[in-house]
Design a protein around this motif. Structure first.
Motif, PDB file in Angstrom:
ATOM      1  N   ASP A  90      -7.307  -0.465  -7.082  1.00  0.00           N
ATOM      2  CA  ASP A  90      -6.094  -0.404  -6.635  1.00  0.00           C
ATOM      3  C   ASP A  90      -5.599   0.986  -6.818  1.00  0.00           C
ATOM      4  O   ASP A  90      -4.177   0.958  -6.820  1.00  0.00           O
ATOM      5  N   LEU A 115       1.006  -1.097   0.106  1.00  0.00           N
ATOM      6  CA  LEU A 115      -0.058   0.113   0.090  1.00  0.00           C
ATOM      7  C   LEU A 115       0.831   1.304  -0.083  1.00  0.00           C
ATOM      8  O   LEU A 115       1.773   1.229   0.971  1.00  0.00           O
ATOM      9  N   LYS A 117      -1.465  -1.228  -4.020  1.00  0.00           N
ATOM     10  CA  LYS A 117      -2.725  -0.115  -4.099  1.00  0.00           C
ATOM     11  C   LYS A 117      -1.984   1.164  -3.786  1.00  0.00           C
ATOM     12  O   LYS A 117      -1.181   1.475  -3.075  1.00  0.00           O
ATOM     13  N   PHE A 177      -3.440  -0.424 -13.572  1.00  0.00           N
ATOM     14  CA  PHE A 177      -4.256  -0.233 -12.291  1.00  0.00           C
ATOM     15  C   PHE A 177      -5.538   0.416 -12.382  1.00  0.00           C
ATOM     16  O   PHE A 177      -5.754   1.172 -13.582  1.00  0.00           O
TER      17      PHE A 177
END
Length: 447
Positions: A232, A165, A197, A227
């Motif tokens: 994400d 992340l 993400k 993406f």
């Protein structure tokens, strides 16, 4: 149940050969007997001394306050925050990965790879050993702003096995020389999608520090890479926002919701953009901002638009405007039941650059310096005066405090903080400012 912030001072790095403070936020309930077996996701924050506290060098994100609120509301699961302090004289060096030309622009050695190892092999190892963490990449976030956003972006792409992340707020992807306009890319344009993400944003009033066109180019590249917005990847072009801790504090809840909670459902929208565009201007976009019932907010990068008179202008799904002829019309953005509009006029031409005249008077005790900064570098024009007339892009907007360097800022006579100044460029704009004091001369001037 209350949260705590634990300080680990003089945390030694063998890799970087220096020491700094780590701040560790543990969420409400972490110390309670009933949660003794619970493990938690972790967010690693760059510029960690400003994650929870303000000092003379800058304000605070107050991220602990936001985290406490979101956890109490049940909008995110409890998580740990690790604030990794920077060391002022090597901050840019540690946050830069090697790129052609960036060392000459920044006049530093790029130590991004060494900082990467430090964060993974020393900081994360220490945190996982001493706190009850969930240590997989799907539970591990890295976040920062400006150069901190740049290094966070590189970290996640280089080590998706560790960081799943990434929050890149106002990432410093491109360095712009405000005097010559020369651009040097500092961010790697990756071509291979990795399992992470990403939250990415940029403010309207950031001036040359971070420009929306550069950040949006990277965002478009991520979408081209595969993406998926809302799945994400989230992007936010933030109206009326500058480049400071107060701005990041105002929206840090959004990536926290994306990483550790539920963003909720769209509730309303607002369409932002210039009211006037030129017939042959192919770089303008509209900015459809969606507000959610959770407090989450984002720009829709794949929107649906209706144009009252489609012979005047066309709007692509990514918000790009394609002017077709002169005239006035209305653009309507549609998302489910949300409809919001913007009136717009297409004219034959507009100047690409406009002239702004800036003059700044400084106090007599100002130390000798060739430049001060008021959104752009201002050369000395008199004994106690800086300024000149400057060509800036037509859409240039800036919020700032006048400074002599990154950490030497203007203050009031008594040393108190002065409000941020701001301007949006229009041709012939004249600005006059007066600096009362500097934060590094208070001992000599304030009694």
């Amino acid at each position: 149940m209350i949260s705590r912030i634990i300080k680990h001072e003089q945390f030694k790095s063998e890799i970087l050969q220096n020491s700094r403070t780590l701040y560790v936020y543990v969420p409400p309930g972490y110390d309670d007997e009933q949660f003794r077996e619970s493990r938690y996701p972790v967010l690693y924050m760059q510029d960690g001394q400003h994650a929870f506290y303000a000092d003379d060098a800058g304000g605070s994100w107050d991220i602990h306050i936001t985290a406490d609120r979101l956890i109490a509301e049940g909008r995110v699961r409890p998580f740990i925050i690790v604030g990794v302090s920077h060391i002022s004289n090597v901050r840019i060096s540690e946050y830069l990965h090697p790129m052609e030309g960036n060392e000459s622009i920044q006049d530093v050695e790029s130590k991004g790879h060494e900082y990467e190892r430090f964060l993974i092999e020393e900081v994360k190892t220490f945190v996982d050993r001493n706190y009850r963490t969930l240590d997989g990449p799907e539970h591990t976030a890295v976040q920062g702003a400006s150069a901190g956003g740049l290094v966070s972006y590189h970290l996640a792409f280089n080590r998706p096995d560790v960081f799943g992340l990434v929050g890149a707020m106002c990432p410093y992807f491109v360095s712009v020389d405000a005097l010559t306009g020369k651009e040097t890319r500092l961010g790697e344009k990756y071509t291979q999608k990795v399992p992470i993400k990403i939250w990415m944003d940029v403010g309207e009033y950031e001036g040359y520090t971070v420009m929306e066109k550069h950040v949006r180019a990277f965002a478009d590249g991520l979408i081209d890479m595969g993406f998926q917005p809302g799945i994400d990847f989230w992007y936010y072009y933030v109206p009326d926002s500058g480049h400071s801790q107060k701005d990041w504090a105002n929206r840090v809840h959004a990536p926290l919701l994306a990483f550790f909670g539920d963003i909720g459902q769209p509730e309303r929208g607002e369409l932002f953009g210039e009211e006037c565009v030129a017939l042959h201007d192919s770089v303008q976009r509209v900015n459809p901002v969606i507000f959610y019932n959770s407090g989450f907010v984002e720009t829709d990068t794949d929107g649906v638009y209706e144009v009252e008179d489609p012979s005047i202008i066309r709007v692509e799904t990514d918000g790009r405007l394609i002017p077709l002829r002169e005239g006035a019309t209305t653009i309507v953005y549609c998302k489910g039941k949300i409809r919001t509009q913007l009136s717009l006029t297409v004219v034959r031409e507009l100047p690409e650059w406009v002239t702004v005249d800036i003059r700044v008077d400084v106090p007599p005790h100002t130390p000798e310096t060739d430049y001060i900064y008021a959104g752009i570098p201002l050369p000395r024009t008199g004994e106690f005066e800086f300024g000149g007339a400057f060509q800036v892009p037509r859409s240039f907007a800036c919020e700032f405090r006048i400074s002599r360097s990154m950490n030497i800022m203007e203050t009031a006579v008594d040393g108190s903080e002065v409000p941020f100044r701001r301007f949006k460029a229009t041709d012939g704009l004249k600005l006059c400012y007066c600096v009362e004091n500097w934060n590094d001369t208070l001992k000599e001037t304030v009694r």
